[in-house]
Design an enzyme around this catalytic site. Structure first.
Site, PDB file in Angstrom:
ATOM      1  N   ASP A   1     -81.876  -7.187 -15.698  1.00 19.42           N
ATOM      2  CA  ASP A   1     -83.308  -6.949 -15.512  1.00 19.42           C
ATOM      3  C   ASP A   1     -84.002  -6.778 -16.854  1.00 19.42           C
ATOM      4  O   ASP A   1     -83.472  -6.133 -17.764  1.00 19.42           O
ATOM      5  CB  ASP A   1     -83.488  -5.641 -14.716  1.00 19.42           C
ATOM      6  CG  ASP A   1     -84.406  -5.808 -13.531  1.00 19.42           C
ATOM      7  OD1 ASP A   1     -85.076  -6.861 -13.428  1.00 19.42           O
ATOM      8  OD2 ASP A   1     -84.441  -4.900 -12.691  1.00 19.42           O
TER       9      ASP A   1
ATOM     10  N   GLU B   1     -89.987  -8.249  -2.780  1.00 22.97           N
ATOM     11  CA  GLU B   1     -89.741  -6.830  -2.493  1.00 22.97           C
ATOM     12  C   GLU B   1     -90.940  -6.192  -1.800  1.00 22.97           C
ATOM     13  O   GLU B   1     -92.091  -6.355  -2.221  1.00 22.97           O
ATOM     14  CB  GLU B   1     -89.445  -6.067  -3.808  1.00 22.97           C
ATOM     15  CG  GLU B   1     -89.243  -4.571  -3.561  1.00 22.97           C
ATOM     16  CD  GLU B   1     -88.616  -3.813  -4.726  1.00 22.97           C
ATOM     17  OE1 GLU B   1     -88.273  -4.428  -5.757  1.00 22.97           O
ATOM     18  OE2 GLU B   1     -88.459  -2.589  -4.571  1.00 22.97           O
TER      19      GLU B   1
HETATM   20  O1  KIV Z   1     -83.845  -2.915 -10.280  1.00 25.81           O
HETATM   21  C1  KIV Z   1     -83.437  -3.296  -9.187  1.00 25.81           C
HETATM   22  O2  KIV Z   1     -82.414  -2.821  -8.659  1.00 25.81           O
HETATM   23  C2  KIV Z   1     -84.195  -4.338  -8.510  1.00 25.81           C
HETATM   24  C3  KIV Z   1     -83.809  -4.685  -7.109  1.00 25.81           C
HETATM   25  C4  KIV Z   1     -84.120  -3.599  -6.166  1.00 25.81           C
HETATM   26  C5  KIV Z   1     -84.386  -5.976  -6.692  1.00 25.81           C
HETATM   27  O3  KIV Z   1     -85.089  -4.863  -9.071  1.00 25.81           O
END
Ligand code: KIV
Length: 284
Positions: A84, A183
């Site tokens: 991420d 989401e």
């Molecule tokens: O950070 C995360 O775990 C996410 C998911 C919930 C899609 O972005």
């Protein structure tokens, strides 16, 4: 032999096979989810709330993501690993976006990155893909915009908001993302988006009709305790199992039942007696 899952492979799974994605932030979790056969492991910025105890994901840094990504990448071979992009690692400029995406791949050992946003960050998505890095989009209830939304609130319930989320998803699809996380949006909107884009959609709190699903590992397994969000299903009560194990350990130590003779190492009485003699202690 099992084949490594790539971003193009995930793209090709639309309308053929449902895609599974689960978060992991450390080596043991990566091993568990990979051996269970998950398609994608996400080192999400949810690490901030789930592991580091922050109230939101906003505190998470690129270094945090790299630190946890390294652990996951050492312990997973086949699943596609997505890192991420945390808050402020791409929002300010295209240059930041490309450099930080590069770090997550190069230093963290991830295969792809995920970032939140659509129309507002489309230039950054294009630039990262142009740099040769696969991108997963993320629209709807994007947690990095929690202050803009006034809380973790379902998005896409008004006509204007639904139209914008659909537009965001279409723009991401055209920009070349290999998948999009949907989401916290109504099921009907998620279905419309899924039918309108050529890449797969991966839902969380977005209903039944997405091309795949994602859940946070700790939520779905009730670690440390059951999570009562409507969109989460408890697939096991691992938190309870873990707590019971720790209680058993505490009781065993308190009662003198642990460690047993077999949990210990031993040397001969002869050596011990020799040492005791030298120190003037009583022999066995
Ligand atoms: O950070 C995360 O775990 C996410 C998911 C919930 C899609 O972005």
């Amino acid at each position: 032999m099992k084949k490594k899952i790539t971003a193009p492979k995930i793209y090709s799974m639309k309308n053929k096979e449902k895609i599974t994605m689960i978060t992991a932030y450390d080596c043991p979790t990566a091993k568990i989810v990979e051996s269970a056969g998950v398609d994608i492991i996400l080192v999400g910025d949810s690490v901030g709330m789930v592991i580091l105890g922050y109230p939101t994901t906003l505190e998470v840094s690129v270094e945090d993501i790299i630190h946890h990504s390294k652990a996951v990448s050492r312990c997973s071979e086949y699943a596609l690993k997505v890192g991420d992009m945390p808050f402020m690692s791409y929002q300010a400029s295209v240059e930041d976006a490309v450099k930080n995406a590069g770090k997550i791949i190069q230093k963290g050992g991830m295969d792809a990155v995920k970032l939140e946003g659509g129309e507002n960050h489309i230039e950054k998505v294009r630039a990262i893909i142009n740099a040769g890095i696969p991108v997963m989009g993320h629209v709807g209830l994007t947690p990095q915009s929690v202050n803009l939304f006034g809380g973790f609130k379902i998005q896409g319930k008004t006509e204007e908001s639904a139209r914008q989320i659909l537009k965001d998803a279409k723009l991401l699809d055209q920009a070349g993302v290999f998948a999009i996380v949907l989401e916290g949006i109504p099921e009907e909107l998620a279905k419309l988006i899924t039918e309108s884009v050529s890449c797969p959609t991966i839902g969380i709190g977005a209903g039944r009709f997405c091309d795949g699903q994602v859940l946070v590992f700790h939520d779905m397994l009730s670690i440390p305790e059951p999570c009562y969000f409507k969109f989460v299903k408890q697939f096991e009560n691992a938190g309870e199992v873990m707590k019971k194990g720790v209680e058993n350990y505490i009781n065993a130590v308190k009662n003198g039942e642990f460690p047993e003779k077999t949990n210990s190492t031993h040397i001969s009485e002869e050596i011990i007696n020799k040492i005791k003699k030298e120190r003037g202690l009583k022999c066995i």
